[in-house]
Scaffold this motif. Sequence first.
Motif, short mmCIF file in Angstrom:
data_model
loop_
_atom_site.label_atom_id
_atom_site.label_comp_id
_atom_site.label_asym_id
_atom_site.label_seq_id
_atom_site.Cartn_x
_atom_site.Cartn_y
_atom_site.Cartn_z
N TRP A 87 30.28 55.75 -29.10
CA TRP A 87 29.96 54.63 -29.99
C TRP A 87 31.11 53.61 -30.02
CZ3 TRP A 87 27.97 55.66 -35.64
CH2 TRP A 87 27.23 54.57 -36.07
N GLU A 142 24.52 46.43 -26.85
CA GLU A 142 24.02 45.15 -27.37
C GLU A 142 22.89 45.32 -28.37
OE1 GLU A 142 23.17 42.52 -24.16
OE2 GLU A 142 25.13 42.83 -23.23
N SER A 143 22.13 46.37 -28.23
CA SER A 143 20.95 46.55 -29.08
C SER A 143 21.31 47.29 -30.37
CB SER A 143 19.88 47.34 -28.31
OG SER A 143 18.79 47.62 -29.15
N TRP A 144 20.70 46.85 -31.44
CA TRP A 144 20.91 47.51 -32.73
C TRP A 144 20.33 48.92 -32.72
CZ3 TRP A 144 16.70 49.17 -35.44
CH2 TRP A 144 15.46 48.63 -35.08
N THR A 145 19.32 49.15 -31.87
CA THR A 145 18.68 50.47 -31.83
C THR A 145 19.66 51.55 -31.36
OG1 THR A 145 17.82 50.06 -29.61
CG2 THR A 145 16.37 49.53 -31.46
N HIS A 179 22.90 51.58 -31.85
CA HIS A 179 23.80 51.88 -32.96
C HIS A 179 23.09 52.76 -34.00
CE1 HIS A 179 26.95 49.24 -31.51
NE2 HIS A 179 26.03 48.32 -31.28
N VAL A 180 21.83 52.48 -34.26
CA VAL A 180 21.06 53.30 -35.19
C VAL A 180 20.92 54.72 -34.63
CG1 VAL A 180 18.76 53.65 -36.20
CG2 VAL A 180 19.80 51.39 -36.24
N GLU A 196 17.88 51.22 -25.37
CA GLU A 196 18.77 50.34 -24.60
C GLU A 196 19.28 51.02 -23.34
OE1 GLU A 196 23.03 47.96 -24.88
OE2 GLU A 196 22.18 48.79 -26.69
#
Length: 199
Positions: free
Chosen positions: A58, A64-67, A69-70, A141
């Motif tokens: 992490w 780049e994608s918020w997914t 990180h989630v 991603e």
Amino acid sequence: MQAFDQIQELWQKHEVEVKVSADEMLQQVKKEVGGIKFKSALNIIGMLVSLVAILSVWVFFHFESWTTHVGLGITAIAVLIYTLILYRDYKLIANNDITDHPQKFLNGLKTYQLNRYSLYNKLYWFYTIALSLGLIFYFIEVLSSFTIIQKSIAIGLTFLWILFCSTLVRKKVMKREKQRIDLLIEKFERINGQFFANE
């Protein structure tokens, strides 16, 4: 031949009473408890290494994608919660000395057994669902640059691995651990019985 059958029948009826002293049994129990403590500590260390690996991915990789990180967040939280549960159970058997407080140790061992049953049944499914959800978000991603065949292989292998761990491995580990703890509780109760009988 009839004499052989009579000897065999007599042998089968013969019961041998094995006498094990309380001290010998106590040493066996201490050894088995040490094995359970060691295995529990290894599980905790393994989970902490997994957590560090997830957090390293992490921190050191750019997503780049918020997914993603989630997904990493869900996975890290699930691993952290599971690690804390493992640590709580470890403390049940690690903090009590067998010889100082026998009844307290026995109660702790029984609580440990119930917690492990809950861990492998109810909490395991929470952990598996959380990991699966985290992987789904993470894969959105990460797998976007893969070909359809590569995506299918990655998703298929991940699914098969989770299925394998959730069925065969979990059941085998559950059965072996239940037998081991049941035997340990039985031995310790016999030791307590011998001590109280001698007093």
